[in-house]
Design a protein around this motif. Structure first.
Motif, PDB file in Angstrom:
ATOM      1  N   ALA A 164      48.173  58.068  28.838  1.00 40.09           N
ATOM      2  CA  ALA A 164      46.700  57.405  29.403  1.00 40.09           C
ATOM      3  C   ALA A 164      45.824  58.471  29.522  1.00 40.09           C
ATOM      4  O   ALA A 164      44.547  58.276  29.317  1.00 40.09           O
ATOM      5  N   LEU A 165      46.220  59.491  30.356  1.00 37.07           N
ATOM      6  CA  LEU A 165      45.327  60.638  30.462  1.00 37.07           C
ATOM      7  C   LEU A 165      44.809  61.352  29.037  1.00 37.07           C
ATOM      8  O   LEU A 165      43.615  61.668  28.993  1.00 37.07           O
ATOM      9  N   GLN A 166      45.649  61.386  28.073  1.00 37.90           N
ATOM     10  CA  GLN A 166      45.148  61.892  26.936  1.00 37.90           C
ATOM     11  C   GLN A 166      44.273  61.037  26.145  1.00 37.90           C
ATOM     12  O   GLN A 166      43.388  61.429  25.290  1.00 37.90           O
ATOM     13  N   ASP A 167      44.347  59.705  26.650  1.00 34.07           N
ATOM     14  CA  ASP A 167      43.642  58.658  25.983  1.00 34.07           C
ATOM     15  C   ASP A 167      41.966  58.835  26.552  1.00 34.07           C
ATOM     16  O   ASP A 167      41.309  57.887  26.289  1.00 34.07           O
ATOM     17  N   GLY A 168      41.961  59.539  27.749  1.00 37.51           N
ATOM     18  CA  GLY A 168      40.618  59.767  28.594  1.00 37.51           C
ATOM     19  C   GLY A 168      40.610  58.790  29.778  1.00 37.51           C
ATOM     20  O   GLY A 168      39.418  58.653  30.411  1.00 37.51           O
ATOM     21  N   ILE A 169      41.839  58.066  30.337  1.00 33.61           N
ATOM     22  CA  ILE A 169      41.680  57.321  31.315  1.00 33.61           C
ATOM     23  C   ILE A 169      41.809  58.296  32.580  1.00 33.61           C
ATOM     24  O   ILE A 169      42.857  58.989  32.613  1.00 33.61           O
ATOM     25  N   SER A 170      40.927  58.338  33.412  1.00 37.70           N
ATOM     26  CA  SER A 170      41.135  59.259  34.614  1.00 37.70           C
ATOM     27  C   SER A 170      40.965  58.376  36.115  1.00 37.70           C
ATOM     28  O   SER A 170      41.376  58.885  36.867  1.00 37.70           O
ATOM     29  N   LYS A 171      40.446  57.344  36.069  1.00 35.55           N
ATOM     30  CA  LYS A 171      40.263  56.323  37.305  1.00 35.55           C
ATOM     31  C   LYS A 171      41.777  55.871  37.550  1.00 35.55           C
ATOM     32  O   LYS A 171      42.328  55.217  36.795  1.00 35.55           O
ATOM     33  N   VAL A 172      42.269  56.084  38.700  1.00 37.76           N
ATOM     34  CA  VAL A 172      43.349  55.951  39.356  1.00 37.76           C
ATOM     35  C   VAL A 172      43.723  54.298  39.166  1.00 37.76           C
ATOM     36  O   VAL A 172      44.735  53.901  38.570  1.00 37.76           O
ATOM     37  N   VAL A 173      42.817  53.241  39.742  1.00 33.18           N
ATOM     38  CA  VAL A 173      43.002  51.984  39.840  1.00 33.18           C
ATOM     39  C   VAL A 173      42.987  51.373  38.301  1.00 33.18           C
ATOM     40  O   VAL A 173      43.773  50.415  38.323  1.00 33.18           O
ATOM     41  N   ILE A 174      42.352  52.082  37.449  1.00 31.01           N
ATOM     42  CA  ILE A 174      42.696  51.272  35.919  1.00 31.01           C
ATOM     43  C   ILE A 174      43.928  51.494  35.448  1.00 31.01           C
ATOM     44  O   ILE A 174      44.529  50.443  35.004  1.00 31.01           O
ATOM     45  N   TRP A 175      44.620  52.623  35.701  1.00 33.08           N
ATOM     46  CA  TRP A 175      46.076  52.690  35.304  1.00 33.08           C
ATOM     47  C   TRP A 175      47.019  51.876  36.124  1.00 33.08           C
ATOM     48  O   TRP A 175      47.820  51.182  35.668  1.00 33.08           O
ATOM     49  N   THR A 176      46.936  52.019  37.492  1.00 32.81           N
ATOM     50  CA  THR A 176      47.746  51.113  38.424  1.00 32.81           C
ATOM     51  C   THR A 176      47.607  49.779  38.170  1.00 32.81           C
ATOM     52  O   THR A 176      48.708  48.960  38.089  1.00 32.81           O
ATOM     53  N   GLU A 177      46.455  49.474  37.913  1.00 30.63           N
ATOM     54  CA  GLU A 177      46.302  47.710  37.511  1.00 30.63           C
ATOM     55  C   GLU A 177      46.863  47.422  36.260  1.00 30.63           C
ATOM     56  O   GLU A 177      47.389  46.250  35.982  1.00 30.63           O
ATOM     57  N   GLN A 178      46.995  48.355  35.491  1.00 28.35           N
ATOM     58  CA  GLN A 178      47.486  47.892  33.917  1.00 28.35           C
ATOM     59  C   GLN A 178      49.310  47.740  34.169  1.00 28.35           C
ATOM     60  O   GLN A 178      49.705  47.115  33.388  1.00 28.35           O
TER      61      GLN A 178
END
Length: 210
Positions: A164-178
């Motif tokens: 996810a980080l390598q794909d550019g996701i940096s916002k914590v809640v975006i990843w946790t909600e996934q």
């Protein structure tokens, strides 16, 4: 059941403090970092520090220093990933993260985060507080204010987080909600337990609080 490992997040650039390490600021004769370390130590089975740059400046704390493995200061998720990779080497299943500039976080932080994760295949829980009049970008659908540097994280999802980080996701809640992350709600009746020192004015406030 064993306790999680603890990771103190200090990898930010402290721009509102004029740069440098906020954790090394002094509060009541102790550094913020030493206060955070002492408060966390009773709740976990071991502690590491996520920080970038020369690790020698933290030698006095006796902690493993974990730099971000993702370049460009992508935010706290990079520190979480560093902590998860370290925990995997220790054979641990979970970590709990705290911020190095938040000296008054709850003494039952780990207990409440762990309780909120009951029944989850991959324990993933953020600390949260009830919303007052303020509105923040970290507000959940339930109206709670999430504190994304305070969380319980599963080692099993570290490669997913890396991708996810390598794909550019940096916002914590975006990843946790996934991953259907949950929230553990902490009371604010006696003040904000997640008050953090971002500015010189905040440091003065913290001195008054102790």
């Amino acid at each position: 059941m064993s306790k999680p490992l603890g990771v103190i997040l200090a990898g930010g650039q402290a721009t509102r403090m004029g740069g440098g390490d906020k954790g090394l600021l002094t509060l009541g004769g102790e550094t913020l970092l030493s206060r955070v370390q002492a408060r966390l130590a009773a709740q976990v089975d071991g502690i590491a520090l996520n920080a970038n740059g020369d690790p020698a400046r933290f030698a006095a704390f006796g902690l493993p220093v974990l730099p971000d493995s993702i370049d460009g200061f992508p935010g706290p998720l990079a520190g979480v990933l560093a902590g998860l990779d370290w925990a995997a080497e220790q054979g641990a299943d979970t970590i709990v993260t705290v911020a190095a500039d938040t000296p008054f976080f709850p003494t039952d932080l780990v207990e409440q985060l762990t309780n909120a994760a009951t029944g989850m295949t991959h324990p993933l829980v953020l600390a949260a507080t009830p919303r007052g009049a303020e509105k923040t970008k970290s507000m959940s659908k339930s109206g709670l204010i999430r504190h994304p540097t305070f969380g319980l994280w599963p080692v099993a999802l570290r490669d997913d987080l890396r991708a996810a980080l390598q794909d550019g996701i940096s916002k914590v809640v975006i990843w946790t909600e996934q991953h259907d992350g949950r929230e553990a709600v902490f009371s604010t009746e006696t003040g904000d337990p997640f008050f953090n020192v971002n500015t010189p004015e905040d440091l003065a406030t913290a001195k008054a609080m102790i």
